[in-house]
Design a protein around this motif. Structure first.
Motif, short mmCIF file in Angstrom:
data_model
loop_
_atom_site.label_atom_id
_atom_site.label_comp_id
_atom_site.label_asym_id
_atom_site.label_seq_id
_atom_site.Cartn_x
_atom_site.Cartn_y
_atom_site.Cartn_z
N TRP A 63 77.22 31.46 43.14
CA TRP A 63 77.10 32.71 43.55
C TRP A 63 77.26 32.97 44.81
O TRP A 63 77.59 33.36 45.55
N ALA A 64 76.12 31.72 45.35
CA ALA A 64 76.62 31.10 46.29
C ALA A 64 76.98 29.93 47.17
O ALA A 64 77.08 29.87 48.32
N MET A 65 77.66 29.64 46.14
CA MET A 65 78.89 28.17 46.81
C MET A 65 78.03 26.96 47.25
O MET A 65 77.86 26.87 48.22
N MET A 66 76.71 26.88 46.44
CA MET A 66 75.46 25.67 47.07
C MET A 66 75.15 25.44 45.81
O MET A 66 75.15 25.95 44.78
N TYR A 67 74.76 24.43 46.30
CA TYR A 67 73.68 23.68 45.24
C TYR A 67 72.19 23.85 45.28
O TYR A 67 71.59 23.59 46.32
N ARG A 68 71.02 24.37 44.45
CA ARG A 68 69.60 23.49 44.11
C ARG A 68 69.64 21.91 44.28
O ARG A 68 70.61 21.36 43.45
N PHE A 69 68.78 22.15 44.87
CA PHE A 69 68.05 20.60 44.97
C PHE A 69 67.39 20.22 44.74
O PHE A 69 67.55 18.65 44.06
N ILE A 70 66.29 20.48 44.19
CA ILE A 70 65.50 20.85 42.96
C ILE A 70 65.38 21.81 42.24
O ILE A 70 65.87 22.89 41.82
N LEU A 71 65.56 21.08 40.81
CA LEU A 71 65.72 22.09 39.71
C LEU A 71 64.42 21.43 38.78
O LEU A 71 64.79 20.56 38.22
N THR A 72 63.73 22.06 38.83
CA THR A 72 62.48 22.10 37.92
C THR A 72 61.83 23.06 36.36
O THR A 72 61.53 24.36 37.63
N GLU A 73 61.94 23.25 35.05
CA GLU A 73 61.02 24.49 34.75
C GLU A 73 60.28 24.36 33.80
O GLU A 73 60.56 22.81 33.71
N GLY A 74 59.75 24.62 33.41
CA GLY A 74 58.17 24.40 32.58
C GLY A 74 57.48 25.63 31.79
O GLY A 74 57.89 26.67 32.48
N ARG A 75 56.30 25.34 31.55
CA ARG A 75 55.67 26.47 31.07
C ARG A 75 53.67 25.73 32.16
O ARG A 75 53.45 25.51 31.87
N ALA A 76 53.40 26.42 32.40
CA ALA A 76 52.12 26.54 33.48
C ALA A 76 51.14 27.38 32.66
O ALA A 76 51.14 28.78 32.09
N ALA A 77 49.72 26.85 31.57
CA ALA A 77 49.08 27.65 31.26
C ALA A 77 47.47 27.30 32.20
O ALA A 77 47.45 25.94 32.20
N VAL A 78 46.44 28.33 31.75
CA VAL A 78 45.40 28.12 32.31
C VAL A 78 44.18 28.78 31.22
O VAL A 78 44.50 29.78 30.72
N GLY A 79 43.82 28.53 30.22
CA GLY A 79 43.61 28.44 28.59
C GLY A 79 44.37 29.13 28.21
O GLY A 79 45.27 28.60 27.86
N SER A 80 44.26 30.78 28.18
CA SER A 80 45.39 31.05 27.40
C SER A 80 46.54 31.28 27.99
O SER A 80 47.25 32.04 26.99
#
Lengths: 327, 240
Positions: B143-160
């Protein structure tokens, strides 16, 4: 080698003079018309446009949200994407794309070949796994055949992009009563519609300050005074404060069949749109100074509605060349 | 005509009899090997790590563009060996690059993190699917005609309490450089680590994935996107 040569010759043969004659009264196209004469490419683009294969759930095609009888809008506030993921903005109509410099609400895309991959890759639209697209294309023998004819190679990302753009460039809506009026047929517009046109172009209403020329659009971005929202519009792309909450000025062609209106679909009828502008907008803090309140009689509303209805190209809405291909 | 044919055949046979010539520009190689780590321990997508000894993170994806990889000759000139690579932490073949440069003595290397403005303006459909800039790599912001430089995804948790995060920084003014100065042995391998904790807690500040789970380089998360990209050079270290 000889196979390659043969394919190249076949591809050349398909670069036919089949391209429609573009209407001159719209002015010269902004986008490149080079690929439009490649009939195999257009045929492939049409098939891809209506194929649901390129969505995460295999159920959503471009044609799911761009319906020909609605000038390739879809009549919904926002359109669900793959797995029913809610859309974020009202689906725009698709026509006269050759005469646009920028695409999308942010205006971040400047070529139709680049625009066509946006919904494909957007999470809340088709969300195709990008690494799988080429294999998807190459699994379909008909697409492979058309790709070889059109481009002399197996279908890939480039074939997808160019052929879909070639199809979309043919979506020209320029045969409405208003078009015939522009071409000298004064009687093509009813007296009511002509009165509406005069109002539209008047300084009192000022509609034509933004909806300009035969395309009734502009290539700048403006805040049309809708209530505040979290959609940054153009600013999302440029990140410039001065662009926040500005959106492109859309064409009003076929406007009678593309309800609901505004990027957020917050206005459901043309009467509501007129009321919005007659009030002078909702007073957004970034509202364009061009939006000023005005008085409208009921008779004038009727005249404007007649004019808006005269912008519908009925032939375009039913042209079998742009309908889903026979399976 | 007959004379012409005979002359051509003679020329061909002469060429065929020559020994393979020495390359006009002899080259040597350097290998750069990358690993994504958390305080020295390798982390791969599907694995876990801890931030600040308190936030448990499941890493789903980690990809990063590196651009303009260059080596410096001892006399001071930089030689570009590779325009762009894409590190994909789940694909070991994308984490190691053997690069050719003209034979000589070298005492530094550098690379950009992300893409410079020229590469960032590339058309992603013009590349084969295996190319780092191909649309098939999932790094393109169409949509913006450019690239992501870093792509990182996941799940972060503290306790539950668990939060999905998606961090996608990148735009032209976020292109950052990493430079390492040291004599380089021809044919040698340099091992580099990219420390995830240093990405989230570095010289430019802290980004907490549970407080800022969505970073897409938009007006609402721009500051966090800058922090990540500004921290990125310091997250690299050479370990051999």
């Amino acid at each position: 080698m000889f196979r390659g040569l043969l394919i190249a010759l076949v591809a050349g043969a398909c670069t036919s003079p089949h391209v429609s004659t573009l209407p001159t009264h719209l002015g010269p196209p902004v986008q490149d018309t080079a690929g439009m004469g490649n009939s195999a490419a257009v045929a492939l683009g049409r098939q891809l446009f209506y194929a649901p294969d390129f969505s995460l759930d295999g159920k959503v095609s471009c044609g799911s949200c761009h319906i020909q009888s609605l000038a390739f809008a879809d009549g919904k506030s926002t359109s669900p994407g793959a797995h029913g993921r809610p859309g974020q903005r009202n689906t725009p109509g698709l026509y006269n794309l050759l005469w646009k410099k920028h695409y999308l609400s942010e205006g971040g895309v400047d070529a139709l070949e680049r625009q066509v991959i946006v919904p494909l890759l957007t999470d809340f639209e088709m969300a195709v796994p990008p690494e799988q697209l080429q294999a998807m294309l190459q699994r379909n023998p008909a697409w492979v055949q058309l790709s070889l004819q059109a481009y002399g190679k197996q279908p890939d990302w480039e074939v997808f992009s160019n052929s879909l753009a070639a199809f979309l460039k043919h979506l020209v809506a320029a045969n409405s009563p208003y078009d015939r009026y522009l071409q000298g047929q004064e009687q093509a517009l009813s007296p009511q519609a002509r009165a509406g046109l005069a109002l539209f172009e008047s300084n009192r209403l000022g509609c034509a300050q933004c909806h300009q020329g035969p395309l009734l659009q502009a290539e700048f971005f403006a805040n049309n005074g809708l209530p505040d929202s979290t959609d940054y519009g153009r600013g999302l792309f440029t990140l410039n404060d001065s662009d926040f909450y500005r959106f492109p000025v859309p064409s009003l062609r076929n406007v009678a069949v593309t309800a609901p209106y505004m990027h957020n679909a917050s206005l459901t009828t043309l009467e509501e749109v007129l009321q919005h502008y007659a009030r002078g907008g909702a007073g957004h803090r970034r509202q364009s100074p061009l939006i000023k309140p005005f008085e409208l009689t009921d008779a004038e509303v009727e005249q404007l509605l007649h004019f808006f209805n005269s912008l519908t190209d009925s032939n375009f809405l039913a042209d079998p060349r742009w309908a889903p291909p026979a399976s | 005509m007959r004379l012409l044919v005979l002359t051509c055949l003679a020329a061909i046979s002469l060429v065929s009899c020559q020994e393979d010539p020495q390359p006009a520009n002899p080259t040597q190689t350097f290998t750069l090997e990358f690993a994504v780590v958390d305080e020295g321990t390798p982390v791969v997508p599907g694995g876990t790590f801890q931030l600040w000894d308190s936030v448990n993170v499941n890493l789903d994806i980690f990809r990063m563009h590196l651009a303009r990889i260059a080596f410096r000759k001892t006399e001071g000139t930089w030689v570009e060996a590779k325009d762009v690579v894409l590190l994909e932490a789940d694909k070991p073949q994308t984490m190691r690059y053997t690069l050719s440069v003209p034979t000589g003595s070298y005492n530094a290397f550098r690379f950009g993190i992300g893409l410079d403005s020229v590469l960032n303006a590339s058309n992603p459909v013009s590349f084969p699917s295996s190319h780092p800039l191909s649309a098939a790599k999932g790094m393109y912001w169409s949509w913006a005609m450019m690239y992501r430089f870093i792509l990182t995804e996941g799940r972060a948790a503290v306790g539950s309490t668990q939060v999905n995060y998606a961090h996608h920084p990148g735009r032209n003014d976020m292109f950052r450089m990493f430079t390492h100065e040291a004599p380089l042995a021809a044919g040698g391998t340099t091992q580099l680590q990219f420390d995830l904790e240093a990405l989230y807690d570095g010289p430019s500040g802290i980004v907490h994935p549970m407080i800022s789970p969505s970073i897409h380089t938009t007006p609402v998360d721009l500051a966090d996107a800058f922090i990540l990209m500004n921290n990125a050079p310091a997250a690299f270290s050479v370990v051999n």
